[in-house]
Write an enzyme that holds these catalytic residues in place. Structure first.
Site, PDB file in Angstrom:
ATOM      1  N   HIS A   1       0.833  -1.209   0.000  1.00  0.00           N
ATOM      2  CA  HIS A   1       0.000   0.000   0.000  1.00  0.00           C
ATOM      3  C   HIS A   1       0.866   1.258   0.000  1.00  0.00           C
ATOM      4  CE1 HIS A   1      -3.665   2.335   1.220  1.00  0.00           C
ATOM      5  NE2 HIS A   1      -2.742   3.119   1.741  1.00  0.00           N
ATOM      6  N   GLU A   2       1.824   1.312   0.903  1.00  0.00           N
ATOM      7  CA  GLU A   2       2.670   2.505   0.991  1.00  0.00           C
ATOM      8  C   GLU A   2       3.590   2.627  -0.221  1.00  0.00           C
ATOM      9  OE1 GLU A   2       1.840   4.683   2.979  1.00  0.00           O
ATOM     10  OE2 GLU A   2       0.576   3.437   4.280  1.00  0.00           O
ATOM     11  N   HIS A  52       1.820   4.613  -2.820  1.00  0.00           N
ATOM     12  CA  HIS A  52       2.001   6.058  -2.605  1.00  0.00           C
ATOM     13  C   HIS A  52       3.396   6.499  -3.050  1.00  0.00           C
ATOM     14  CE1 HIS A  52      -1.695   6.971  -0.496  1.00  0.00           C
ATOM     15  NE2 HIS A  52      -1.475   6.051   0.428  1.00  0.00           N
ATOM     16  N   GLU A  69      -4.462   7.837  -3.169  1.00  0.00           N
ATOM     17  CA  GLU A  69      -5.011   6.615  -2.611  1.00  0.00           C
ATOM     18  C   GLU A  69      -5.408   5.629  -3.701  1.00  0.00           C
ATOM     19  OE1 GLU A  69      -5.578   4.383   0.809  1.00  0.00           O
ATOM     20  OE2 GLU A  69      -4.642   6.340   0.514  1.00  0.00           O
TER      21      GLU A  69
END
Length: 489
Positions: free
Chosen positions: A254-255, A258, A284
């Site tokens: 997830h990170e 980003h 996101e």
């Protein structure tokens, strides 16, 4: 060109200072000595004063007025810079610095309160944070809707009314899908002890597979995973739990979504208003499509199953199909960051309603826990056992990030649109994912979304990439197809 170049030079210095401020925040969350919290808050406040002064200076206004942009990139650069000037100019310097100081202190106190489960001791600090956010919101709104003014800082052009309509259209499909899944046998849990050092080793392999450039980044551990920075210095954090390696692996991916967005923006945009993600909703969309549509796909889950068997041995799951159901297990739970794709947006809708009430003054901070627990029971059918599982779980409100939460759900909607277009362009993607290779999808996202940074408005960027205006329909279709197949609905 000389006048535009002068503006660009000014902007780059201001943006560089902003990156330094971000690095202070990263340090605070990862390696700062515990006793340095109060001094760090003063340092952050002092730097905010300098940055705010540059963002509102008459000399900056003169540079904006005389810039004379000659092409689309220059016009977008000036427009983004003008927007920043207008927003910053509405907030008094003293208020900006005080909010930065209190938010830094609050974030540190929240960590201690969360660890101890001490909501009562933390509420006075949270009251300060909310009061300062209300003051800033009212200054930004200039007579308009205060919450919309905060939301606009994270998702330019969006409004609470528009989000309410989007969420109203999304909720029934989620609730119906949840009910259908609840009638089926539950997916399995992982069983066993998963060494945390080994988790970190595999999470680094996953980060590399998903395109994270460690020569311009690093992976550390934090209470709440996050990504920080842009351009040549983009850092992420994750967390480990010996009983739940998925928390580490999918937080990392997830990170990385980003982080690679920031790393893949055009190099000539670095340290300018165009050199960062255009909105938190678009940001996101990248983290969620990496984490869910790609890394939680049955194809990629099959590859991950083999990696985990090699590293951890037998952990109670015998085949890749069963493992894919475990990866995508649907069940109501208390923690937003651990929520499955079906429940996740319901967590966000609850927070959206509560924070709007806080900013409007319709909900007092002292009554927040009761409001949270009542709404949670209504939405999830669960009784919140303690504040750590409830109102203390997220860092956003302690850090003053009001208006941020709804962009998570908006990012899921954007991701649904992008995924539909991506799959149409890459019909053989599952073959690559089954080999642990998401590169075809990453290349598509880099070209369609990430390289553009802040060049296009959020909805325009998604429309250009997907070929149609953002709507919740592709997300619902994806969820129904994926979980219908996994659960035999």
């Amino acid at each position: 060109m000389m006048s535009y170049d002068a503006l660009l030079t000014y902007l780059r210095t201001t943006e560089a200072l902003g990156q330094v401020a971000g690095r202070l925040g990263w340090d605070q969350e990862t390696v700062m000595p515990e006793g340095a919290a109060d001094q760090r808050a003063e340092e952050i406040a002092a730097l905010e004063e300098v940055i705010h002064a540059r963002r509102t200076a008459p000399a900056f206004a003169d540079l904006l007025a005389g810039a004379n942009p000659v092409d689309d990139v220059q016009r977008a650069m000036v427009a983004r810079a003008q927007r920043g000037f207008d927003r910053s100019s509405r907030i008094p310097a003293e208020l900006a610095a005080e909010a930065a100081r209190v938010n830094a202190i609050s974030q540190h106190r929240w960590i201690a309160a969360r660890k101890a489960g001490d909501l009562a001791g933390f509420l006075p600090t949270l009251q300060q944070v909310v009061a300062l956010q209300v003051a800033q919101a009212q200054a930004l709104a200039d007579g308009g809707d205060a919450y919309d003014a905060l939301l606009d800082g994270y998702e330019p052009g969006m409004s609470a009314a528009r989000l309410t309509a989007i969420f109203s259209a999304l909720r029934p499909g989620l609730v119906d899908l949840r009910a259908a899944i609840a009638e089926k046998p539950p997916a399995p849990h992982l069983n066993g002890h998963f060494d945390e050092a080994q988790q970190m080793a595999l999470s680094q392999e996953l980060a590399l597979a998903f395109g994270y450039d460690l020569s311009r980044g690093r992976i550390d551990k934090a209470v709440h995973p996050f990504s920080s920075g842009s351009g040549a210095d983009v850092r992420i954090t994750t967390r480990t739990d010996a009983a739940d390696p998925f928390n580490c692996f999918y937080s990392t991916i997830h990170e990385v979504g980003h982080a690679t967005y920031e790393q893949n923006i055009r190099a000539d945009f670095a340290l300018t208003p165009l050199g960062e993600g255009v909105s938190m909703g678009v940001h996101e969309s990248q983290s969620r499509i990496y984490e869910n549509q790609l890394a939680r796909s049955p194809a990629f889950a099959g590859w991950l199953f083999g990696q985990m068997r090699d590293m951890f041995g037998d952990f109670g799951i015998s085949d890749a199909g069963t493992f894919a159901r475990a990866v995508n297990r649907v069940a109501p739970g208390f923690i937003r960051t651990e929520a499955d794709e079906v429940h996740y947006n319901l967590h966000i809708m609850m927070r959206f309603d509560l924070e709007r009430a806080l900013i409007a003054g319709d909900l007092a901070v002292a009554d927040l826990e009761e409001a949270w627990n009542t709404r949670f029971a209504a939405d999830f059918g669960l009784t919140v056992p303690n504040p750590v599982m409830g109102v203390l779980q997220d860092v956003h409100w302690p850090a003053g990030l009001f208006g941020y939460f709804p962009t998570y759900a908006l990012g899921n909607i954007y991701a649904g649109c992008l995924h539909q277009a991506l799959r149409a362009d890459l019909p053989d993607l599952d073959d690559a994912l089954a080999a642990g290779n998401p590169a075809p999808a990453l290349d598509w996202l880099r070209g369609k979304v990430q390289q553009h940074g802040g060049l296009y408005a959020p909805a325009d960027l998604i429309t250009r990439a997907a070929g149609f205006a953002p709507t919740e329909a592709p997300l619902l279709a994806y969820l129904q197809q994926k979980f219908g197949a996994l659960y035999g609905i």
